[in-house]
Design an enzyme around this catalytic site. Structure first.
Site, PDB file in Angstrom:
ATOM      1  N   LYS A   1       0.880  -1.166   0.000  1.00 27.73           N
ATOM      2  CA  LYS A   1       0.000   0.000   0.000  1.00 27.73           C
ATOM      3  C   LYS A   1       0.915   1.212   0.000  1.00 27.73           C
ATOM      4  CE  LYS A   1      -2.903   2.781   2.491  1.00 27.73           C
ATOM      5  NZ  LYS A   1      -3.327   3.198   3.824  1.00 27.73           N
TER       6      LYS A   1
ATOM      7  N   GLY B   1      -7.614   9.638   9.615  1.00 27.78           N
ATOM      8  CA  GLY B   1      -7.947   9.732  11.032  1.00 27.78           C
ATOM      9  C   GLY B   1      -8.948  10.822  11.373  1.00 27.78           C
TER      10      GLY B   1
ATOM     11  N   GLY C   1     -10.408   8.311   6.416  1.00 27.90           N
ATOM     12  CA  GLY C   1     -11.342   9.404   6.662  1.00 27.90           C
ATOM     13  C   GLY C   1     -12.749   8.991   7.029  1.00 27.90           C
TER      14      GLY C   1
END
Lengths: 274, 77
Positions: free
Chosen positions: A118, A179, A206
């Site tokens: 990722k 976050g 988010g």
């Protein structure tokens, strides 16, 4: 009634099982669960494990860090999250340059768990927004090295397209800052990404609550990745279950096809036959 | 001889192998990655790679993290 004669054996098997597996396929890998989760910010590894089990996730992200050599009693995350049971997706969290992201990706691959990464190239500490210029450059290099690059990107349709052009088999646009729990801040640009990008789109970061995850799936996202929304909840295991349901509900609703929005009423009972 | 492991100075015996260093540190080899002077040492070379004085060794592994892992700039690996 279903016309059994005109269906393939595979379709018949699905019908008799009463389920369509609705798999997400990325680079030849098949995923049943469309909720992907991170492993950061939990109280301990036991809670991490319980929350991941409750989430139903198969893909679990991990970060790559130095071993603390002065504290040898440390437990290993992977003793709790079995790499034989889960797809471990190393991330390059904390990398602010292309060079750092390349280095961490190569280190992660050397551990021998996966060729997936990722990819994060972070632009700024306050927003943790991606440095999309660096992201595309790093993605291009890693794809050439044989990595399966899943890039954490902005909700920008043009950047998403460029990431696909350099060989990313999926893109991961953010819903809102990492976050933040703000949910999908730019639903219209996300929908443009979903319409224009032909590889799987995974909404990453988010999300705050189950309805945010459901909404992302209702728009047609292929999966949702989250960490803080679960780990930071008062009861992470319960929230993991809620997110699991939210993602499933959103996916089913997307597949079912919503009714059009209308300004005026439409009676839902038959007209009286008088 | 003196080497540096994850920025900590370490005194080790001459001719120490990477596998020997990891054993001294009490680390299980599973899923560990070792860099020596910024070059990754493959797992199958742990038993044949001899450390030299002033080597800088990095020992790295996976920890909890997600999309949401906030990492201050100075604590990255």
């Amino acid at each position: 009634m279903i016309d059994v004669k005109n269906t393939t054996l595979e379709e018949q098997a699905k019908i008799s099982a009463g389920v369509d597996p609705d798999l997400l396929v990325i680079a030849g890998m098949e995923f049943k669960s469309r909720l992907w989760v991170g492993t950061g910010k939990y109280k301990d590894f036991r809670e991490t494990k319980q929350a991941i089990e409750a989430s139903g996730a198969e893909v679990v992200t991990v970060a790559v860090r130095r071993v603390n050599i002065t504290d040898r009693g440390q437990e290993n995350l992977l003793d709790y999250i079995d790499p034989k049971k889960y797809y471990i997706l190393p991330n390059t969290a904390g990398c602010y340059t292309v060079e750092d992201a390349l280095r961490v990706s190569r280190l992660a691959r050397t551990a021998g768990i996966s060729d997936m990464v990722k990819l994060e190239v972070i632009g700024d500490e306050q927003t943790l927004f991606p440095d999309t210029e660096g992201l595309i450059e790093a993605a291009r290099i890693l794809v050439k090295e044989g990595f399966i690059v899943l890039p954490y990107t902005n909700d920008d349709p043009i950047v998403a397209r460029k990431l696909v052009d350099v060989g990313c088999p999926a893109v991961m646009p953010l819903a809102a800052p990492i976050g933040s729990g703000l949910g999908i801040r730019n639903p219209y640009t996300l929908r443009i990404i979903l319409e224009t990008i032909k590889v799987p789109v995974i909404v990453d970061a988010g999300v705050g609550i189950a309805s945010d995850a459901a909404l992302a799936m209702e728009y047609g996202s292929d999966a949702v990745l989250m960490n803080t929304a679960i780990a930071g909840a008062k009861d992470p295991v319960k929230m993991a279950r809620a997110m699991n349901y939210g993602v499933q509900a959103g996916r089913l609703a997307y597949l079912a096809g919503r009714i059009p929005k209308k300004l005026y009423a439409t009676a839902s009972s038959p007209e009286p036959d008088l | 001889m003196d080497i540096v492991v994850n920025d900590e100075p370490c005194q080790v015996d001459e001719g120490l192998l990477v596998s020997g260093l990891l054993a001294q540190l009490g680390l299980s080899l599973r899923y560990l990655v070792v860099e020596r002077n910024r070059v990754i040492i493959p797992h199958d070379a742990f038993d044949t790679t001899v450390l030299a004085a002033d080597d800088r060794v990095e020992v790295i592994r996976f920890i909890g993290g997600g999309c949401d892992q906030y990492t201050p700039h100075n604590s990255r690996i």
